[in-house]
Every structure is written in structure tokens, then in C-alpha cells.
Design a protein around this motif. Structure first.
Motif, PDB file in Angstrom:
ATOM      1  N   LYS A  72      -7.212   2.881   1.666  1.00  0.00           N
ATOM      2  CA  LYS A  72      -6.221   2.305   2.590  1.00  0.00           C
ATOM      3  C   LYS A  72      -6.042   3.219   3.796  1.00  0.00           C
ATOM      4  O   LYS A  72      -6.219   4.444   3.699  1.00  0.00           O
ATOM      5  CB  LYS A  72      -4.877   2.138   1.875  1.00  0.00           C
ATOM      6  N   VAL A  73      -5.685   2.620   4.915  1.00  0.00           N
ATOM      7  CA  VAL A  73      -5.267   3.399   6.080  1.00  0.00           C
ATOM      8  C   VAL A  73      -3.754   3.271   6.196  1.00  0.00           C
ATOM      9  O   VAL A  73      -3.205   2.276   5.735  1.00  0.00           O
ATOM     10  CB  VAL A  73      -5.949   2.889   7.381  1.00  0.00           C
ATOM     11  N   SER A  94       1.249   6.939   4.667  1.00  0.00           N
ATOM     12  CA  SER A  94       2.039   6.942   5.905  1.00  0.00           C
ATOM     13  C   SER A  94       3.211   7.915   5.847  1.00  0.00           C
ATOM     14  O   SER A  94       3.435   8.694   6.781  1.00  0.00           O
ATOM     15  CB  SER A  94       2.536   5.524   6.212  1.00  0.00           C
ATOM     16  N   HIS A 103       9.626   2.513   2.624  1.00  0.00           N
ATOM     17  CA  HIS A 103       8.250   2.678   2.168  1.00  0.00           C
ATOM     18  C   HIS A 103       7.995   1.914   0.865  1.00  0.00           C
ATOM     19  O   HIS A 103       6.925   1.353   0.666  1.00  0.00           O
ATOM     20  CB  HIS A 103       8.020   4.178   1.966  1.00  0.00           C
TER      21      HIS A 103
HETATM   22  N1  LIG Z   1       1.293   3.052   0.817  1.00  0.00           N
HETATM   23  C1  LIG Z   1       0.292   3.064   1.867  1.00  0.00           C
HETATM   24  C2  LIG Z   1      -0.051   1.632   2.251  1.00  0.00           C
HETATM   25  C3  LIG Z   1      -1.241   1.542   3.177  1.00  0.00           C
HETATM   26  C4  LIG Z   1      -1.795   0.121   3.336  1.00  0.00           C
HETATM   27  O1  LIG Z   1      -1.469  -0.812   2.569  1.00  0.00           O
HETATM   28  N2  LIG Z   1      -2.672  -0.052   4.331  1.00  0.00           N
HETATM   29  C5  LIG Z   1      -3.348  -1.311   4.587  1.00  0.00           C
HETATM   30  C6  LIG Z   1      -3.414  -1.633   6.067  1.00  0.00           C
HETATM   31  S1  LIG Z   1      -1.852  -1.757   6.834  1.00  0.00           S
HETATM   32  C7  LIG Z   1      -4.816  -1.190   4.165  1.00  0.00           C
HETATM   33  O2  LIG Z   1      -5.428  -0.170   4.394  1.00  0.00           O
HETATM   34  N3  LIG Z   1      -5.390  -2.237   3.558  1.00  0.00           N
HETATM   35  C8  LIG Z   1      -6.755  -2.229   3.192  1.00  0.00           C
HETATM   36  C9  LIG Z   1      -7.528  -3.346   3.804  1.00  0.00           C
HETATM   37  O3  LIG Z   1      -6.940  -4.127   4.571  1.00  0.00           O
HETATM   38  O4  LIG Z   1      -8.727  -3.449   3.526  1.00  0.00           O
HETATM   39  C10 LIG Z   1       0.846   3.890   3.031  1.00  0.00           C
HETATM   40  O5  LIG Z   1       2.063   4.017   3.127  1.00  0.00           O
HETATM   41  O6  LIG Z   1       0.064   4.451   3.806  1.00  0.00           O
END
Ligand SMILES: N[C@@H](CCC(=O)N[C@@H](CS)C(=O)NCC(=O)O)C(=O)O
Length: 207
Positions: free
Chosen positions: A55-56, A70, A103
Motif C-alpha cells: 500500500k501507499v 500514513s 486513521h
Molecule cells: N493504513 C494505510 C492505508 C494505505 C492505503 O490503503 N492505501 C491505498 C491507496 S489510498 C493503497 O495503497 N491501495 C492499494 C491499491 O490501490 O492497489 C496507511 O495509513 O497508510
């Protein structure tokens, strides 16, 4: 040594990416961006190359350490610039509570009103459970503004990690034209007055 590198998703949609990006900018930390388009055939592969969670966001520090969440990146930014957390230990703890509540919570709002910076349209109807989450959010914002907001327009007066965590929620209230009480509405305006928020949105519209 080079700059830290922040891997982020699409600026239009990636609410989790906006949070640490904004915290780093507000902290005055120099960093490079590594954009990854979401929802593409190679998205997961590209994210896994920089983030062990798949994840990003993920921040790669100059020594090779990766910080892949994050809130953890916002905390790292606060370690570079102490102003991103309130001074008083008890207030700092409240700041962390409201950041963590964001969060970990508000799943229905995130589902029904996913961040889309180019949207400008209300939902035909706000589901009851989403409305209940919006009530809680407005209560958090109003409480922080009343108790801690004397020295500026943000939740704890000056900008802190709590504002970075809530900024994408504020954008949803704008995009989905959610009617707000005066104090939360003024807080949303204060976030939109930040040049960095406008810069992120401008980038989103060019993607
Ligand atoms: N708990 C993580 C959540 C991160 C998350 O859900 N990121 C999404 C994008 S906003 C992601 O990377 N999804 C993988 C994808 O879309 O392939 C954080 O706070 O950084």
C-alpha cells in the motif's frame, strides 16, 4: 545523501497519500515524490517494490529505512519539525487521539464518499450511518477548535499532524457538498487556504 522519497498514489484519489505529503510539506522537509498510478495492471507490483504492505504511502529514508504507513510518516515528520505536534504533553496526547481515531475509523464515510478531488456533486442522499460519522467528525473538530485552537485556524491552533490526517476528510465535505456547522465549515476553509493543499489539487487536475 539524497532526499527521502515518498511513494504516493494518484493525487486525485489517494487520501492516504495526501496526509503524509502535507505533513512533510508543512514540516519543511525536502523530499522527492515517487508517483504510482492506482488501479493499473502493474500497480501492486510497483507498490510492492517500495512498500512491504503493498500500500501507499511509503517513505524511503536516505539510509534505506522504509516507513510504510500514513500516520507513522506524519509522526516521522513531527520528529523533524517539533511544531507538528502541540507543545503540552496532554494536548499532544489529544492530538494523537484524534489523529488515531481518523486513521482507524469512519469506514462508512470512506466507502460512500471516497476522496475525489475533481468531484463537485452531493450524494442523492447521505446514508444514516454516514451521517452519524459526520456528526462525530464535526464534534471532534468543534471540540478541538474550542479547547486548543486559540492560536490559529487549525485544530490545535497551528498546523499539526491531526490536520494532515483530517485534510482528506475536509476535501470530501467540499467535493460532496456536505452542509456543515459554522466551526467545522471555517476549519475546512482554513485547510483549503493552505498553498500546499491547492498545489496538491492542481497536480490532481493535471494527472
Ligand atoms: N493504513 C494505510 C492505508 C494505505 C492505503 O490503503 N492505501 C491505498 C491507496 S489510498 C493503497 O495503497 N491501495 C492499494 C491499491 O490501490 O492497489 C496507511 O495509513 O497508510
Amino acid at each position: 545523501m539524497g532526499n527521502p522519497v515518498l511513494a504516493i498514489g494518484d493525487k486525485r484519489y489517494s487520501s492516504w497519500s495526501l496526509r503524509p505529503w502535507l505533513a512533510l510539506r508543512m514540516a519543511g522537509v525536502a523530499f522527492d515524490e515517487h508517483p504510482i498510478r492506482l488501479r493499473q495492471p502493474d500497480t501492486l507490483e510497483r507498490i510492492l517494490a517500495v512498500s512491504p504492505s503493498g500500500k501507499v504511502p511509503a517513505l524511503r529514508l536516505p539510509d534505506g529505512t522504509v516507513v510504510w504507513d500514513s500516520l507513522a510518516i506524519c509522526e516521522w515528520a513531527a520528529e523533524q519539525d517539533g511544531a507538528l505536534l502541540p507543545n503540552h504533553p496532554a494536548t499532544r496526547a489529544v492530538c494523537r487521539s484524534v489523529s488515531a481515531e481518523m486513521h482507524a475509523g469512519f469506514p462508512r464515510l470512506r466507502q460512500e464518499m471516497s476522496m475525489d478531488l475533481l468531484r463537485d456533486e452531493a450524494l442523492p442522499e447521505i446514508p444514516e450511518d454516514v451521517a452519524a460519522e459526520i456528526v462525530r467528525i464535526q464534534a471532534i473538530w468543534s471540540d478541538c477548535r474550542a479547547r486548543f485552537g486559540q492560536d490559529g485556524p487549525f485544530l490545535f491552533g497551528r498546523f499539526t499532524i491531526a490536520d494532515a490526517m483530517w485534510a482528506p476528510v475536509a476535501t470530501r465535505f467540499t467535493s460532496y457538498r456536505v452542509p456543515l456547522a459554522p466551526v467545522p465549515a471555517a476549519y475546512v476553509e482554513a485547510l483549503w487556504a493552505l498553498p500546499d493543499m491547492l498545489a496538491w489539487k492542481a497536480d490532481a487536475s493535471r494527472e
